[in-house]
Design a protein around this motif. Structure first.
Motif, PDB file in Angstrom:
ATOM      1  N   GLY A  29       0.805  -1.211   0.000  1.00 16.05           N
ATOM      2  CA  GLY A  29       0.000   0.000   0.000  1.00 16.05           C
ATOM      3  C   GLY A  29       0.839   1.262   0.000  1.00 16.05           C
ATOM      4  N   LEU A  30       0.168   2.398  -0.038  1.00 12.40           N
ATOM      5  CA  LEU A  30       0.867   3.677  -0.018  1.00 12.40           C
ATOM      6  C   LEU A  30       1.595   3.861   1.313  1.00 12.40           C
ATOM      7  N   PRO A  31       2.741   4.519   1.302  1.00 11.36           N
ATOM      8  CA  PRO A  31       3.507   4.680   2.544  1.00 11.36           C
ATOM      9  C   PRO A  31       2.778   5.566   3.544  1.00 11.36           C
ATOM     10  N   PRO A  32       2.839   5.238   4.832  1.00 17.55           N
ATOM     11  CA  PRO A  32       2.241   6.101   5.856  1.00 17.55           C
ATOM     12  C   PRO A  32       2.912   7.465   5.874  1.00 17.55           C
ATOM     13  N   SER A  33       2.122   8.500   6.006  1.00 20.13           N
ATOM     14  CA  SER A  33       2.653   9.865   5.933  1.00 20.13           C
ATOM     15  C   SER A  33       3.662  10.154   7.047  1.00 20.13           C
ATOM     16  N   LYS A  34       3.546   9.465   8.181  1.00 19.61           N
ATOM     17  CA  LYS A  34       4.458   9.751   9.292  1.00 19.61           C
ATOM     18  C   LYS A  34       5.895   9.352   8.970  1.00 19.61           C
ATOM     19  N   TYR A  35       6.084   8.468   7.987  1.00 19.87           N
ATOM     20  CA  TYR A  35       7.438   8.057   7.621  1.00 19.87           C
ATOM     21  C   TYR A  35       8.002   8.878   6.457  1.00 19.87           C
ATOM     22  N   LEU A  36       7.252   9.859   5.994  1.00 12.42           N
ATOM     23  CA  LEU A  36       7.707  10.681   4.879  1.00 12.42           C
ATOM     24  C   LEU A  36       8.239  12.036   5.337  1.00 12.42           C
ATOM     25  N   ALA A  61       7.851  10.286  -0.861  1.00 10.85           N
ATOM     26  CA  ALA A  61       6.877   9.212  -1.105  1.00 10.85           C
ATOM     27  C   ALA A  61       7.364   8.268  -2.190  1.00 10.85           C
ATOM     28  N   HIS A  62       7.913   8.802  -3.250  1.00 12.57           N
ATOM     29  CA  HIS A  62       8.378   7.961  -4.357  1.00 12.57           C
ATOM     30  C   HIS A  62       9.640   7.196  -3.989  1.00 12.57           C
ATOM     31  N   ILE A  63      10.505   7.776  -3.146  1.00 14.43           N
ATOM     32  CA  ILE A  63      11.679   7.031  -2.670  1.00 14.43           C
ATOM     33  C   ILE A  63      11.229   5.845  -1.827  1.00 14.43           C
ATOM     34  N   TYR A  64      10.277   6.086  -0.937  1.00 19.50           N
ATOM     35  CA  TYR A  64       9.759   5.019  -0.080  1.00 19.50           C
ATOM     36  C   TYR A  64       9.115   3.923  -0.934  1.00 19.50           C
ATOM     37  N   GLU A  65       8.293   4.326  -1.913  1.00 21.42           N
ATOM     38  CA  GLU A  65       7.605   3.349  -2.772  1.00 21.42           C
ATOM     39  C   GLU A  65       8.589   2.554  -3.616  1.00 21.42           C
ATOM     40  N   ASP A  93       9.495  -4.468   4.419  1.00 21.96           N
ATOM     41  CA  ASP A  93       9.608  -4.021   5.814  1.00 21.96           C
ATOM     42  C   ASP A  93      10.343  -5.014   6.700  1.00 21.96           C
ATOM     43  N   ASP A  94      10.633  -6.205   6.183  1.00 20.74           N
ATOM     44  CA  ASP A  94      11.375  -7.176   6.984  1.00 20.74           C
ATOM     45  C   ASP A  94      12.880  -6.937   6.927  1.00 20.74           C
ATOM     46  N   ASN A  95      13.371  -6.486   5.751  1.00 19.04           N
ATOM     47  CA  ASN A  95      14.828  -6.257   5.683  1.00 19.04           C
ATOM     48  C   ASN A  95      15.203  -4.789   5.866  1.00 19.04           C
ATOM     49  N   ILE A  96      14.345  -3.864   5.492  1.00 23.40           N
ATOM     50  CA  ILE A  96      14.531  -2.444   5.811  1.00 23.40           C
ATOM     51  C   ILE A  96      13.207  -1.948   6.376  1.00 23.40           C
ATOM     52  N   THR A  97      13.178  -1.705   7.651  1.00 24.27           N
ATOM     53  CA  THR A  97      11.943  -1.340   8.339  1.00 24.27           C
ATOM     54  C   THR A  97      11.453   0.045   7.887  1.00 24.27           C
ATOM     55  N   PRO A  98      10.176   0.359   8.156  1.00 20.62           N
ATOM     56  CA  PRO A  98       9.690   1.712   7.823  1.00 20.62           C
ATOM     57  C   PRO A  98      10.530   2.818   8.447  1.00 20.62           C
ATOM     58  N   GLN A  99      11.008   2.604   9.674  1.00 20.27           N
ATOM     59  CA  GLN A  99      11.864   3.617  10.302  1.00 20.27           C
ATOM     60  C   GLN A  99      13.189   3.741   9.570  1.00 20.27           C
ATOM     61  N   ASP A 100      13.746   2.600   9.124  1.00 21.35           N
ATOM     62  CA  ASP A 100      14.972   2.634   8.333  1.00 21.35           C
ATOM     63  C   ASP A 100      14.754   3.437   7.048  1.00 21.35           C
ATOM     64  N   LYS A 101      13.609   3.210   6.417  1.00 22.40           N
ATOM     65  CA  LYS A 101      13.299   3.940   5.180  1.00 22.40           C
ATOM     66  C   LYS A 101      13.217   5.443   5.449  1.00 22.40           C
ATOM     67  N   THR A 154      15.534  10.838   5.024  1.00 23.68           N
ATOM     68  CA  THR A 154      16.044  12.018   5.728  1.00 23.68           C
ATOM     69  C   THR A 154      17.492  12.304   5.341  1.00 23.68           C
ATOM     70  N   ALA A 155      18.298  11.261   5.238  1.00 26.94           N
ATOM     71  CA  ALA A 155      19.700  11.439   4.858  1.00 26.94           C
ATOM     72  C   ALA A 155      19.818  11.998   3.448  1.00 26.94           C
ATOM     73  N   LEU A 156      19.043  11.463   2.513  1.00 28.52           N
ATOM     74  CA  LEU A 156      19.115  11.922   1.124  1.00 28.52           C
ATOM     75  C   LEU A 156      18.696  13.385   0.999  1.00 28.52           C
ATOM     76  N   LYS A 157      17.601  13.735   1.639  1.00 28.64           N
ATOM     77  CA  LYS A 157      17.099  15.101   1.517  1.00 28.64           C
ATOM     78  C   LYS A 157      17.973  16.094   2.274  1.00 28.64           C
ATOM     79  N   THR A 158      18.542  15.666   3.402  1.00 21.90           N
ATOM     80  CA  THR A 158      19.455  16.540   4.141  1.00 21.90           C
ATOM     81  C   THR A 158      20.713  16.802   3.320  1.00 21.90           C
TER      82      THR A 158
END
Length: 275
Positions: free
Chosen positions: A144-151, A196-200, A214-222, A227-231
């Motif tokens: 599904g679409l990524p949760p907004s809290k992780y974006l 959103a597109h990076i997460y997807e 989400d098993d090998n890279i968790t939503p928090q990892d994503k 955050t690292a890329l945009k920073t």
């Protein structure tokens, strides 16, 4: 006497006509006001369009509209039942995330036959993209679409940069600037890609990209990676030429062209001097 009086009477009339002319600044003011009104109207329109894009993917209306869009624009390649054809793969089980990424980045509908679909200006609006995603997701379950809290860019940038170097930098470059792959394919530049597109992309694995569920890279990892890329994209270079942020390849090419060129020029100069 009478003609002189008539001319005297004409002068005030001409003066009155001259004084009644519109100032050149009035035209500039009218154009400026028109541009401001047009820009304001466009801003309101785009804001309302963005608000409408947050639709319920499970609503019958969104699914029905998505089905119409799919049948008119996508069924030729992917089949009326999403089963796929010789011209396009099956979409059964790809989920809303895959549709939102492919259509939202303009990769689909595909512009031309190429080793991989290129990102371009999207054909559909964000609302239409979500409607297409709702229809595809209604046929078979998928990511599904990524949760907004992780974006949001509130993750751990340091940890995200480490995760990116371990899992992504070998294709996308340490700076996320992209890089060439085999058979005419390439890893795209991520610096202007939305969170959103990076997460997807991590969730669905488009093109040659592996799937990072989400098993090998968790939503928090994503979120940390985003955050690292945009920073990193927001930080200004401390000085010198960036050379496209392509790493040691760019520096080596620079030295090869200019360093070797300088050596050749010096050699030619010595030879000419000796002669």
């Amino acid at each position: 006497m009478f003609p002189i009086r008539a001319r005297a009477d004409e002068r005030p009339a001409r003066s009155r006509r001259r004084s009644g002319r519109r100032s050149p600044l009035a035209t500039v003011a009218l154009v400026t006001i028109g541009l401001l009104l047009t820009g304001g109207a466009y801003t309101l329109f785009t804001a309302s369009s963005g608000a409408n894009a947050a639709i319920d993917l499970s609503s019958p209306q969104a699914i029905a509209q998505g089905k119409k869009l799919f049948q008119a624009n996508c069924a030729t390649c992917h089949g009326l039942a999403l089963q796929g054809t010789v011209a396009g793969p099956s979409l059964i089980g790809v989920g809303a995330a895959s549709v939102d990424f492919q259509v939202g980045t303009g990769r689909m509908p595909m512009a031309r036959d190429a080793p991989q679909a290129e990102a371009r200006q999207p054909v559909f609006t964000d609302t239409q993209t979500k409607q297409l995603a709702a229809y595809v997701a209604s046929v078979a379950a998928g990511p599904g679409l990524p949760p907004s809290k992780y974006l949001t860019l509130t993750g751990d940038a340091t940890r995200g940069a480490e995760l990116f170097r371990i899992n992504c930098a070998m294709c996308h470059n340490v700076a996320g600037a992209g890089g060439a792959l085999t058979e005419g394919k390439y890893a795209p530049n991520l610096q202007d890609t939305t969170p959103a597109h990076i997460y997807e992309a991590m969730l669905t694995g488009p093109q040659n990209m592996p799937v990072f569920n989400d098993d090998n890279i968790t939503p928090q990892d994503k979120q940390d990676i985003i955050t690292a890329l945009k920073t990193q994209a927001q930080n200004e270079d401390v000085g010198g030429f960036t050379l496209g942020d392509l790493g040691p390849v760019a520096e080596g090419l620079f030295l090869w062209i200019f360093g070797l060129g300088a050596i050749i020029a010096f050699t030619v100069w010595l030879t000419a001097r000796a002669n």
